[in-house]
Design a protein around this motif. Structure first.
Motif, PDB file in Angstrom:
ATOM      1  N   GLY A  31       0.789  -1.224   0.000  1.00  0.00           N
ATOM      2  CA  GLY A  31       0.000   0.000   0.000  1.00  0.00           C
ATOM      3  C   GLY A  31       0.824   1.277   0.000  1.00  0.00           C
ATOM      4  N   ARG A  32       2.130   1.167  -0.318  1.00  0.00           N
ATOM      5  CA  ARG A  32       2.975   2.362  -0.395  1.00  0.00           C
ATOM      6  C   ARG A  32       2.822   3.015  -1.765  1.00  0.00           C
ATOM      7  NH1 ARG A  32       6.453  -1.296   2.340  1.00  0.00           N
ATOM      8  NH2 ARG A  32       7.254  -1.883   0.295  1.00  0.00           N
ATOM      9  N   LEU A  33       2.740   4.321  -1.758  1.00  0.00           N
ATOM     10  CA  LEU A  33       2.568   5.112  -2.969  1.00  0.00           C
ATOM     11  C   LEU A  33       3.897   5.189  -3.713  1.00  0.00           C
ATOM     12  CD1 LEU A  33       0.269   6.743  -4.260  1.00  0.00           C
ATOM     13  CD2 LEU A  33       1.032   8.701  -2.929  1.00  0.00           C
ATOM     14  N   LEU A  34       3.936   4.650  -4.940  1.00  0.00           N
ATOM     15  CA  LEU A  34       5.180   4.627  -5.718  1.00  0.00           C
ATOM     16  C   LEU A  34       5.225   5.720  -6.774  1.00  0.00           C
ATOM     17  CD1 LEU A  34       5.540   0.780  -6.266  1.00  0.00           C
ATOM     18  CD2 LEU A  34       6.533   2.192  -4.457  1.00  0.00           C
ATOM     19  N   ALA A  35       4.074   6.094  -7.316  1.00  0.00           N
ATOM     20  CA  ALA A  35       4.015   7.139  -8.345  1.00  0.00           C
ATOM     21  C   ALA A  35       2.576   7.615  -8.473  1.00  0.00           C
ATOM     22  CB  ALA A  35       4.501   6.600  -9.692  1.00  0.00           C
ATOM     23  N   ALA A  60      -2.564   5.098   3.065  1.00  0.00           N
ATOM     24  CA  ALA A  60      -3.434   5.460   4.189  1.00  0.00           C
ATOM     25  C   ALA A  60      -2.984   6.768   4.832  1.00  0.00           C
ATOM     26  CB  ALA A  60      -3.454   4.341   5.219  1.00  0.00           C
ATOM     27  N   ASP A  61      -1.690   7.062   4.779  1.00  0.00           N
ATOM     28  CA  ASP A  61      -1.174   8.323   5.322  1.00  0.00           C
ATOM     29  C   ASP A  61      -1.261   9.448   4.294  1.00  0.00           C
ATOM     30  OD1 ASP A  61      -0.553   6.917   7.631  1.00  0.00           O
ATOM     31  OD2 ASP A  61       1.568   6.716   7.105  1.00  0.00           O
ATOM     32  N   ALA A  62      -0.919   9.144   3.050  1.00  0.00           N
ATOM     33  CA  ALA A  62      -0.863  10.169   2.009  1.00  0.00           C
ATOM     34  C   ALA A  62      -2.243  10.554   1.493  1.00  0.00           C
ATOM     35  CB  ALA A  62       0.001   9.683   0.846  1.00  0.00           C
ATOM     36  N   MET A  63      -3.123   9.577   1.334  1.00  0.00           N
ATOM     37  CA  MET A  63      -4.454   9.812   0.758  1.00  0.00           C
ATOM     38  C   MET A  63      -5.476   8.972   1.513  1.00  0.00           C
ATOM     39  SD  MET A  63      -3.291   9.311  -3.183  1.00  0.00           S
ATOM     40  CE  MET A  63      -3.585  10.703  -4.245  1.00  0.00           C
ATOM     41  N   PRO A  64      -5.805   9.329   2.737  1.00  0.00           N
ATOM     42  CA  PRO A  64      -6.673   8.479   3.553  1.00  0.00           C
ATOM     43  C   PRO A  64      -8.046   8.220   2.948  1.00  0.00           C
ATOM     44  CG  PRO A  64      -6.104  10.520   4.708  1.00  0.00           C
ATOM     45  CD  PRO A  64      -5.338  10.505   3.447  1.00  0.00           C
ATOM     46  N   VAL A  66      -8.828   7.946  -0.250  1.00  0.00           N
ATOM     47  CA  VAL A  66      -8.661   6.947  -1.307  1.00  0.00           C
ATOM     48  C   VAL A  66      -8.402   5.583  -0.683  1.00  0.00           C
ATOM     49  CG1 VAL A  66      -7.214   6.238  -3.251  1.00  0.00           C
ATOM     50  CG2 VAL A  66      -7.848   8.639  -2.979  1.00  0.00           C
ATOM     51  N   ALA A  67      -7.574   5.537   0.332  1.00  0.00           N
ATOM     52  CA  ALA A  67      -7.258   4.273   0.992  1.00  0.00           C
ATOM     53  C   ALA A  67      -8.505   3.621   1.560  1.00  0.00           C
ATOM     54  CB  ALA A  67      -6.224   4.500   2.088  1.00  0.00           C
ATOM     55  N   ALA A  68      -9.395   4.424   2.119  1.00  0.00           N
ATOM     56  CA  ALA A  68     -10.625   3.883   2.691  1.00  0.00           C
ATOM     57  C   ALA A  68     -11.503   3.245   1.616  1.00  0.00           C
ATOM     58  CB  ALA A  68     -11.393   4.985   3.409  1.00  0.00           C
ATOM     59  N   LEU A  69     -11.467   3.793   0.412  1.00  0.00           N
ATOM     60  CA  LEU A  69     -12.294   3.278  -0.680  1.00  0.00           C
ATOM     61  C   LEU A  69     -11.703   2.044  -1.347  1.00  0.00           C
ATOM     62  CD1 LEU A  69     -13.254   6.636  -2.403  1.00  0.00           C
ATOM     63  CD2 LEU A  69     -14.739   5.204  -1.000  1.00  0.00           C
ATOM     64  N   THR A  70     -10.400   1.877  -1.266  1.00  0.00           N
ATOM     65  CA  THR A  70      -9.731   0.819  -2.025  1.00  0.00           C
ATOM     66  C   THR A  70      -9.070  -0.246  -1.161  1.00  0.00           C
ATOM     67  OG1 THR A  70      -7.741   2.162  -2.164  1.00  0.00           O
ATOM     68  CG2 THR A  70      -9.296   2.340  -3.988  1.00  0.00           C
ATOM     69  N   GLY A  71      -9.220  -0.158   0.139  1.00  0.00           N
ATOM     70  CA  GLY A  71      -8.552  -1.092   1.043  1.00  0.00           C
ATOM     71  C   GLY A  71      -8.846  -2.546   0.752  1.00  0.00           C
ATOM     72  N   ASP A  72     -10.084  -2.885   0.432  1.00  0.00           N
ATOM     73  CA  ASP A  72     -10.446  -4.273   0.149  1.00  0.00           C
ATOM     74  C   ASP A  72      -9.722  -4.803  -1.084  1.00  0.00           C
ATOM     75  OD1 ASP A  72     -12.146  -4.211   2.322  1.00  0.00           O
ATOM     76  OD2 ASP A  72     -13.947  -3.863   1.116  1.00  0.00           O
ATOM     77  N   VAL A  73      -9.526  -3.947  -2.075  1.00  0.00           N
ATOM     78  CA  VAL A  73      -8.827  -4.356  -3.299  1.00  0.00           C
ATOM     79  C   VAL A  73      -7.383  -4.730  -2.977  1.00  0.00           C
ATOM     80  CG1 VAL A  73      -7.997  -3.582  -5.550  1.00  0.00           C
ATOM     81  CG2 VAL A  73     -10.308  -2.981  -4.797  1.00  0.00           C
ATOM     82  N   TYR A  74      -6.689  -3.903  -2.213  1.00  0.00           N
ATOM     83  CA  TYR A  74      -5.298  -4.175  -1.886  1.00  0.00           C
ATOM     84  C   TYR A  74      -5.156  -5.418  -1.021  1.00  0.00           C
ATOM     85  CZ  TYR A  74      -4.600   0.329  -3.960  1.00  0.00           C
ATOM     86  OH  TYR A  74      -4.595   1.350  -4.843  1.00  0.00           O
ATOM     87  N   GLU A  75      -6.081  -5.619  -0.121  1.00  0.00           N
ATOM     88  CA  GLU A  75      -6.035  -6.820   0.714  1.00  0.00           C
ATOM     89  C   GLU A  75      -6.200  -8.074  -0.130  1.00  0.00           C
ATOM     90  OE1 GLU A  75      -8.896  -6.352   3.852  1.00  0.00           O
ATOM     91  OE2 GLU A  75      -7.935  -4.512   4.560  1.00  0.00           O
ATOM     92  N   ALA A  76      -7.126  -8.045  -1.098  1.00  0.00           N
ATOM     93  CA  ALA A  76      -7.322  -9.192  -1.989  1.00  0.00           C
ATOM     94  C   ALA A  76      -6.070  -9.440  -2.843  1.00  0.00           C
ATOM     95  CB  ALA A  76      -8.543  -8.971  -2.879  1.00  0.00           C
ATOM     96  N   LEU A  77      -5.467  -8.374  -3.375  1.00  0.00           N
ATOM     97  CA  LEU A  77      -4.248  -8.530  -4.167  1.00  0.00           C
ATOM     98  C   LEU A  77      -3.118  -9.119  -3.336  1.00  0.00           C
ATOM     99  CD1 LEU A  77      -4.308  -5.214  -6.210  1.00  0.00           C
ATOM    100  CD2 LEU A  77      -4.575  -7.525  -7.124  1.00  0.00           C
ATOM    101  N   ALA A  78      -2.992  -8.667  -2.105  1.00  0.00           N
ATOM    102  CA  ALA A  78      -1.926  -9.162  -1.230  1.00  0.00           C
ATOM    103  C   ALA A  78      -2.107 -10.659  -0.941  1.00  0.00           C
ATOM    104  CB  ALA A  78      -1.899  -8.367   0.064  1.00  0.00           C
ATOM    105  N   ARG A  79      -3.351 -11.125  -0.969  1.00  0.00           N
ATOM    106  CA  ARG A  79      -3.622 -12.561  -0.758  1.00  0.00           C
ATOM    107  C   ARG A  79      -3.498 -13.346  -2.063  1.00  0.00           C
ATOM    108  NH1 ARG A  79      -7.934 -10.206   2.252  1.00  0.00           N
ATOM    109  NH2 ARG A  79      -9.355 -10.673   0.534  1.00  0.00           N
ATOM    110  N   GLY A  80      -3.228 -12.669  -3.172  1.00  0.00           N
ATOM    111  CA  GLY A  80      -3.091 -13.334  -4.458  1.00  0.00           C
ATOM    112  C   GLY A  80      -4.416 -13.611  -5.145  1.00  0.00           C
TER     113      GLY A  80
END
Length: 83
Positions: A31-35, A60-64, A66-80
């Motif tokens: 969830g770190r912002l790269l670009a 979550a720190d840079a764009m809270p 946006v993070a709140a809206l997309t958290g489920d997506v990142y969690e699913a990606l992290a689980r593959g």
């Protein structure tokens, strides 16, 4: 081998995002912002949010919002899982 094929995939993705004419952000699976695209950077600067120092920070720190809206997506990606 073409110049593009010889580049690191992360570098190619960062260049793609940096040149995107639409709102786009590139994050790693942690969830770190790269670009961010110029339109995202400009919008956040206009709102008094982003300073340019946010790259490498958790979204979550840079764009809270946006993070709140997309958290489920990142969690699913992290689980593959597909999203």
């Amino acid at each position: 081998m073409s110049q593009i094929a010889a580049r690191d995939p992360l570098e190619v993705a960062q260049v793609f995002v940096a040149r995107a004419p639409v709102w786009m952000a590139l994050l790693d699976l942690a969830g770190r912002l790269l670009a961010v695209s110029p339109s995202v950077a400009n919008a956040w600067k206009d709102l008094g949010g982003m300073t340019g120092d946010e790259l490498g920070e958790p979204i979550a720190d840079a764009m809270p919002d946006v993070a709140a809206l997309t958290g489920d997506v990142y969690e699913a990606l992290a689980r593959g899982e597909p999203v």
